[in-house]
Write an enzyme that holds these catalytic residues in place. Structure first.
Site: not given
Ligand code: COA
Length: 434
Positions: A240, A218
């Protein structure tokens, strides 16, 4: 009138009538994302307020809409138990009005079968076929498990829900009541790809050979990898979540599933959220197989695919290679989902690899996402023993078999340059640089 039509007519009622069967303190559950029954949830929210019901639990992975039940007035009355948190439910959790359930996705059906007793299973399905079956559509995940175990089973039949093939059906004889709705499926915009996504996409795509089987997670980074796989040949899909970039890879011929060692010629998945084009693509498509998450995400099943390439995203990584993908500090923002299932499956697959990607920084380069140590309360998703490769826009840190000090060096080398000195100093203090 056939027996099936007669039974359908007998069981057909309204969403308002269905929710009269739900009482205070009932535990209700639906499958992931678009399996959530829209008309039933709205009717339930109205009944809860009108009848002053309390203590109802609503369990699911990934709500995709800003539901009425997430509003403050439902506190203590109708509570979301979030098994994977999406944007719409983060606020309710942060404000203590909703709870979250840590779990591995592949294990969710087993938890419903062995540890939790559901009172009600409700879900959105596609229209009945001539044999009396409804397809779970784009939400297979826990559907079969909760139907087997719940005291009452209610379906919301929606013609917009595609009829997706596979181990993905329920028969009318298993159902207590049915209502109909005609609401379009949520179709969030595909994540926009930026320069960092594209750099990460190129780095990973270079390591994926023709004939590999892919899982795309995702978020925007895994989707960017899809962009750079279009020149590959004979790729397979065992994933998935079926996403738009997989449709593109099938349409351009890069994916044909011909070299798969499990379910040859089929793209395998368990749920989907995407565009209208995606929903049309999976509809009645014999090349696509949806199955319960207990099967698709079982690491032992994943590992039967040789050369399984798993690509997921995370929030932060510490210098040992522990990965946080679901919280910022102690604040829950998503869930474990299938990340660990696929990391382990890829570890056990012959020729398999797992890539976990992250931008090197967040919040306009003010925060390094490669951290010396996590802040208190951070949720570790993938452990230091399971982790394989971490990817940022600066490169790939391959961690398998590396010592603590070698890991710290490899991870600092892919951190943003402005944080490398500080990370090195912290690593020395922690005795992680020998
Ligand atoms: N500290 C503070 N803020 C953070 C941060 C950190 N370390 N890392 C990310 N952020 C913020 C980003 O700046 C972004 O903020 P915004 O919405 O204001 O721009 C927000 O958090 C989301 O981060 P982003 O990296 O854009 O999220 P994404 O849509 O790429 O999703 C996960 C990343 C990790 C949330 C997502 O991949 C996930 O839920 N993974 C776990 C489940 C998984 O991997 N499943 C696998 C099969 S589907």
């Amino acid at each position: 009138m056939s027996t099936i039509q007669k039974t359908y007519k007998e069981k057909l009622t309204s969403a308002e009538e269905i929710v009269k069967n739900i009482q205070s303190h009932d535990r209700c559950v639906c499958p992931t994302a678009l399996g959530e029954p829209q008309a039933i949830m709205d009717a339930l929210a109205e009944r809860v307020l009108a009848e002053n019901l309390v203590g109802i639990e609503h369990h699911m992975h990934l709500p995709t809409r800003n539901w009425q039940y997430l509003k403050p007035e439902f506190k203590g009355k109708l509570t979301l138990y979030s098994w994977f948190t999406g944007g719409s439910s983060r606020k309710a959790i942060a404000e203590g009005r909703a709870d979250f359930v840590p779990s591995y996705f592949y294990e969710a059906p087993r938890l419903w079968n062995e540890f939790l007793q559901p009172d009600v299973a409700y879900m959105m399905v596609s229209p009945i076929d001539k044999h009396g079956y409804f397809s779970f559509g784009v939400s297979s995940t826990e559907a079969r498990a909760i139907i087997n175990k719940a005291r009452k089973v209610f379906l919301e039949v929606n013609p917009h829900m595609p009829r997706v093939l596979g181990d993905n059906f329920v028969h009318i004889s298993e159902v207590d009541a049915i209502c109909e709705s005609n609401r379009s499926l949520p179709s969030p915009d595909a994540p926009e790809l930026n320069e960092k996504d594209l750099k990460i996409g190129i780095l990973i795509a270079e390591r994926i050979s023709d004939g590999a089987t892919i899982q795309l997670g995702i978020g925007s980074m895994p989707n960017a990898v899809g962009e750079y796989l279009k020149d590959k040949k004979d790729l397979g899909v065992h994933t998935e979540m079926f996403v738009d970039s997989i449709v593109e890879l099938i349409e351009c011929g890069a994916v044909n599933n011909s070299k798969k060692t499990l379910h040859k010629n089929l793209s395998v998945a368990s749920f989907s959220v995407g565009s209208k084009k995606l929903y049309d693509f999976v509809d009645d498509n014999p090349g696509v197989m949806f199955a319960p998450i207990s099967y698709v995400n079982d690491p032992r099943v994943i590992a039967q695919n040789d050369n399984l390439m798993s690509i997921n995203a995370c929030m932060e990584v510490d210098l040992l290679g522990q990965v946080c993908s679901e919280s910022i500090g102690s604040r829950n923002i998503s869930g474990t989902g299938g990340q660990v299932d696929f990391v382990r499956g890829a570890n056990w697959s012959k020729g398999g690899k797992s890539f976990i990607c992250t931008y090197s920084t967040a919040k306009n380069d003010t925060i390094s996402k490669i951290r010396a140590t996590f802040s208190a309360g951070t949720h570790v998703t993938t452990t230091k023993g399971d982790v394989d490769s971490i990817v940022t826009e600066y490169g790939i840190a391959e961690l398998k078999g590396k010592s603590a000090s070698q890991r710290a060096k490899a991870l600092i080398a892919v951190a943003h340059p402005k944080f490398r000195e500080e990370l090195t100093a912290e690593a020395k203090k922690l005795n992680l640089m020998i």
